[in-house]
Each structure stands twice: as structure tokens, then as C-alpha cells.
Design a protein around this motif. Structure first.
Motif, PDB file in Angstrom:
ATOM      1  N   ILE A  64       0.845  -1.189   0.000  1.00  0.00           N
ATOM      2  CA  ILE A  64       0.000   0.000   0.000  1.00  0.00           C
ATOM      3  C   ILE A  64       0.881   1.239   0.000  1.00  0.00           C
ATOM      4  O   ILE A  64       2.013   1.205   0.480  1.00  0.00           O
ATOM      5  N   PRO A  65       0.386   2.344  -0.561  1.00  0.00           N
ATOM      6  CA  PRO A  65       1.176   3.581  -0.577  1.00  0.00           C
ATOM      7  C   PRO A  65       1.334   4.153   0.831  1.00  0.00           C
ATOM      8  O   PRO A  65       0.483   3.967   1.701  1.00  0.00           O
ATOM      9  N   ARG A  66       2.427   4.850   1.055  1.00  0.00           N
ATOM     10  CA  ARG A  66       2.729   5.439   2.364  1.00  0.00           C
ATOM     11  C   ARG A  66       1.624   6.404   2.787  1.00  0.00           C
ATOM     12  O   ARG A  66       1.263   6.456   3.966  1.00  0.00           O
ATOM     13  N   ALA A  67       1.069   7.153   1.847  1.00  0.00           N
ATOM     14  CA  ALA A  67       0.015   8.117   2.175  1.00  0.00           C
ATOM     15  C   ALA A  67      -1.205   7.412   2.777  1.00  0.00           C
ATOM     16  O   ALA A  67      -1.831   7.913   3.709  1.00  0.00           O
ATOM     17  N   LEU A  68      -1.540   6.241   2.278  1.00  0.00           N
ATOM     18  CA  LEU A  68      -2.670   5.480   2.811  1.00  0.00           C
ATOM     19  C   LEU A  68      -2.352   4.953   4.208  1.00  0.00           C
ATOM     20  O   LEU A  68      -3.210   4.928   5.084  1.00  0.00           O
ATOM     21  N   ALA A  69      -1.113   4.560   4.435  1.00  0.00           N
ATOM     22  CA  ALA A  69      -0.707   4.044   5.745  1.00  0.00           C
ATOM     23  C   ALA A  69      -0.742   5.131   6.816  1.00  0.00           C
ATOM     24  O   ALA A  69      -0.950   4.836   7.993  1.00  0.00           O
ATOM     25  N   ARG A  70      -0.538   6.377   6.432  1.00  0.00           N
ATOM     26  CA  ARG A  70      -0.540   7.485   7.391  1.00  0.00           C
ATOM     27  C   ARG A  70      -1.950   7.890   7.805  1.00  0.00           C
ATOM     28  O   ARG A  70      -2.170   8.332   8.921  1.00  0.00           O
TER      29      ARG A  70
END
Length: 129
Positions: A64-70
Motif C-alpha cells: 500500500i502507498p505510504r500516504a494510505l498508511a498514514r
């Protein structure tokens, strides 16, 4: 004299690769016109392109993209029952696992199902996301 016939066999849920199923009297007639013997079927489990089976649990790895993880978001994942939307909690770290209860394979003996374990890898390279 050999005879070709088609059988319909019910395979119980939760059966694993290599299981042998006995069909009593399902074979040809015995020697000298005796009663028919038993027919044995061996289950061969083919691999799924995304899901990996370990016992009654299924494992799925997703990047998953880092932006989604944040931040809080959702992703769609493959299950045996079709696509399912899964909520990704904020602040997720790479390597964390989410458990989707009762989305695995059926238990062979008794009711219920295993779980689907969703392993999440955070893509640190935003340019690929």
C-alpha cells in the motif's frame, strides 16, 4: 469389460491437498462377479494466484502507498467470497497484519472458518504509488 461412467462427488469444505476420499462400492465388480470394490479419490489442491493457505487460515500480502498508511483509508482485497473492502487504520507500519475473522477456509470437522490474514507492506517510494 471396462466401462466409462461419470460420477458426481461432493467434496467437503476444508479438505486439504492429498486427502483421500473413499467411495464404498464405487469401483468395478470383483473377481468372479463378486461385489464391487471401493473407489478412492485423491484431492489435489491447486494454488490460488493471490491467497496462500496455511491450515484453515489464508494469507494475503498487499503493498500500500505510504500516504494510505498514514491516514485512514480502504483497500479492496480478494476473499473466497469475492472482493471485500478493508479499512486501513491510520499510522499503520510496514509489516503489520490485519485479521479478517472467518474469511478463511471452512473447518473440515465442525462449523466455522479460519481467518484471512492480510499482511501489509508500506511502499516507501511515493513515486511508485
Amino acid at each position: 469389460m471396462p466401462v466409462r461412467r461419470t460420477l458426481t462427488v461432493r467434496i467437503p469444505g476444508g479438505v486439504v491437498h492429498g486427502t483421500r476420499i473413499q467411495l464404498a462400492g464405487g469401483s468395478e465388480a470383483g473377481p468372479g462377479g463378486g461385489p464391487p470394490g471401493d473407489l478412492y479419490l485423491e484431492v489435489i489442491e491447486l494454488p490460488h494466484p493471490e491467497l496462500e493457505r496455511r491450515g484453515d487460515d489464508l494469507h494475503l500480502t498487499r503493498r500500500i502507498p505510504r500516504a494510505l498508511a498514514r491516514s485512514v483509508g480502504t483497500i479492496e482485497v480478494t476473499t473466497l467470497d469475492g472482493p471485500k473492502s478493508v479499512r486501513i487504520p491510520a499510522g499503520l507500519r510496514s509489516g503489520q497484519t490485519l485479521r479478517l475473522v472467518a474469511h478463511g477456509t471452512m473447518h473440515l470437522r465442525g462449523g466455522g472458518r479460519g481467518d484471512l490474514l492480510l499482511h501489509l507492506d508500506v511502499d516507501e517510494d511515493e513515486s511508485r504509488a
